[in-house]
Scaffold this active site. Structure first.
Site, short mmCIF file in Angstrom:
data_model
loop_
_atom_site.label_atom_id
_atom_site.label_comp_id
_atom_site.label_asym_id
_atom_site.label_seq_id
_atom_site.Cartn_x
_atom_site.Cartn_y
_atom_site.Cartn_z
N GLY A 12 0.84 -1.21 0.00
CA GLY A 12 0.00 0.00 0.00
C GLY A 12 0.87 1.25 0.00
O GLY A 12 0.57 2.24 0.67
N ASP A 63 -2.98 -7.44 -4.82
CA ASP A 63 -3.92 -7.36 -3.70
C ASP A 63 -3.36 -8.30 -2.62
O ASP A 63 -3.44 -9.53 -2.76
CB ASP A 63 -5.30 -7.82 -4.17
CG ASP A 63 -6.31 -7.87 -3.04
OD1 ASP A 63 -5.91 -7.81 -1.86
OD2 ASP A 63 -7.51 -7.98 -3.35
N ASN A 90 2.28 -2.13 5.41
CA ASN A 90 1.51 -0.91 5.67
C ASN A 90 0.06 -0.99 5.18
O ASN A 90 -0.81 -0.33 5.75
CB ASN A 90 2.23 0.28 5.00
CG ASN A 90 1.32 1.49 4.86
OD1 ASN A 90 1.11 2.23 5.83
ND2 ASN A 90 0.78 1.71 3.66
N SER A 142 -2.03 -0.16 14.90
CA SER A 142 -2.81 1.05 15.22
C SER A 142 -3.02 1.09 16.73
O SER A 142 -3.09 0.03 17.38
CB SER A 142 -4.16 1.00 14.52
OG SER A 142 -5.03 1.99 15.05
N TYR A 155 -11.51 -4.04 12.75
CA TYR A 155 -10.22 -3.33 12.60
C TYR A 155 -9.33 -3.54 13.83
O TYR A 155 -8.14 -3.86 13.71
CB TYR A 155 -10.51 -1.85 12.37
CG TYR A 155 -9.31 -0.98 12.08
CD1 TYR A 155 -8.74 -0.95 10.81
CD2 TYR A 155 -8.76 -0.16 13.06
CE1 TYR A 155 -7.65 -0.14 10.53
CE2 TYR A 155 -7.68 0.65 12.80
CZ TYR A 155 -7.12 0.67 11.52
OH TYR A 155 -6.05 1.49 11.25
N ALA A 157 -9.43 -5.95 16.03
CA ALA A 157 -8.97 -7.35 16.11
C ALA A 157 -7.82 -7.58 15.14
O ALA A 157 -6.83 -8.24 15.47
CB ALA A 157 -10.13 -8.29 15.81
N LYS A 159 -5.68 -5.36 14.01
CA LYS A 159 -4.47 -4.63 14.42
C LYS A 159 -3.85 -5.22 15.69
O LYS A 159 -2.63 -5.21 15.85
CB LYS A 159 -4.80 -3.14 14.61
CG LYS A 159 -5.18 -2.43 13.30
CD LYS A 159 -4.06 -2.49 12.28
CE LYS A 159 -4.32 -1.63 11.06
NZ LYS A 159 -3.21 -1.64 10.09
N ILE A 188 -3.63 10.01 12.26
CA ILE A 188 -2.72 10.56 11.25
C ILE A 188 -3.58 11.09 10.10
O ILE A 188 -4.43 10.36 9.57
CB ILE A 188 -1.75 9.48 10.72
CG1 ILE A 188 -1.04 8.74 11.88
CG2 ILE A 188 -0.73 10.09 9.76
CD1 ILE A 188 -0.13 9.55 12.75
#
Ligand code: NAP
Length: 247
Positions: A12, A63, A90, A142, A155, A157, A159, A188
């Protein structure tokens, strides 16, 4: 930071935080493979920008939530440059929803990209990183993986999973001097956060002791440090870059 002759993959890497990481790694001498899923124009423009500044870069579409495409990304890197020293995991997505309303596919897509994608890319990259005298894996997690958040069960879970993965990989690869560390950014400013309600952003700001939103450079600076020889005795660590929000 001297990253001359190091080859890096940034998943990414064409937009948001990843774009700044790619640029800054290249500015410090690394050859950068800029991975993208759909942002082809951004990826090609970034490669042109890096080359115009005298650096070396290559854009590769993949992907990373698809195991075979993650392999393709690593294979293309080795085909072009013959080795790999730095992997920055990332790429990430969110599909926020309270758990009562969240659909199964919203959970699956976030886990498949953020957590499984990180694992898949690492698995394919591992044998090459283990051959490098400067092997580095830097995983972007995160603060939500540390503290959770209503509406982000998928999200958070994914991270939090990245933090467990980081420590296990650090233990698996330590004997070969490959370090594995995680970064937990706070808020950010990127395209991911541009879509948020300004009232919500104000609320966040009120809870940030350093009284400003984070910039992609704040994260990329720490990636640079972890990628460099200055961080060669650090592994399995989680660095929080959030202006002091969750201390
Ligand atoms: P962003 O601007 O939305 O960028 C996300 C990047 O991930 C895009 O380049 C996208 O590529 C790529 N990507 C998504 N799914 C992919 C897939 N399956 N395969 C390959 N690439 C994929 O987000 P960001 O804010 O820069 O976030 C970057 C990382 O930081 C993420 O892991 C995110 O969770 C984490 N993070 C961000 C914040 C924040 O406040 N911004 C805070 C904490 C953590 P395409 O455009 O080509 O699809």
């Amino acid at each position: 930071m001297d990253l001359q002759s190091r080859v890096a993959i940034v998943s990414g890497g064409a937009s948001g935080i990843g774009r700044t990481i790619s640029l800054m790694l290249a500015e410090h001498g690394a050859t950068v493979v800029v991975n993208y899923r759909s942002s082809e124009q951004k990826a090609q423009a970034l490669v042109a920008e890096i080359k115009a500044k005298g650096g070396e870069a290559l854009a590769v579409q993949a992907d990373i939530s698809q195991f075979d495409q993650a392999k393709h990304l690593v294979d293309e890197t080795i085909k072009a440059y013959g080795k790999l020293d730095i992997l920055v995991n990332n790429a990430g997505i969110n599909h926020d929803q309270l758990v009562l309303r969240m659909q199964e596919d919203q959970f699956d897509r976030v886990i498949e990209t953020n957590l499984k994608g990180t694992w898949s890319l690492t698995k394919h990259a591992a044998k090459h990183l283990l051959r490098s005298p400067h092997g580095r894996i830097i995983n972007i997690s995160s603060i939500i993986g540390l503290i959770g958040n209503a509406g982000q069960s998928n999200y958070s879970a994914s991270k939090a999973g990245i933090l467990g993965l980081t420590k296990s990989l650090a233990k698996e690869f330590a004997s070969r001097q490959v370090t594995v560390n995680a970064i937990c950014p706070g808020f950010i400013e990127t395209e991911m956060t541009d879509q948020l309600d300004p009232k919500f952003v104000e609320l966040y700001l009120a809870n940030i002791p350093l009284k400003r939103l984070g910039q992609a450079e704040d994260v990329a600076n720490v990636v640079l440090f972890l990628a460099s020889d200055y961080a060669s005795y650090m592994t399995g660590q989680t660095l929080i870059i959030d202006g002091g929000m969750v201390m």
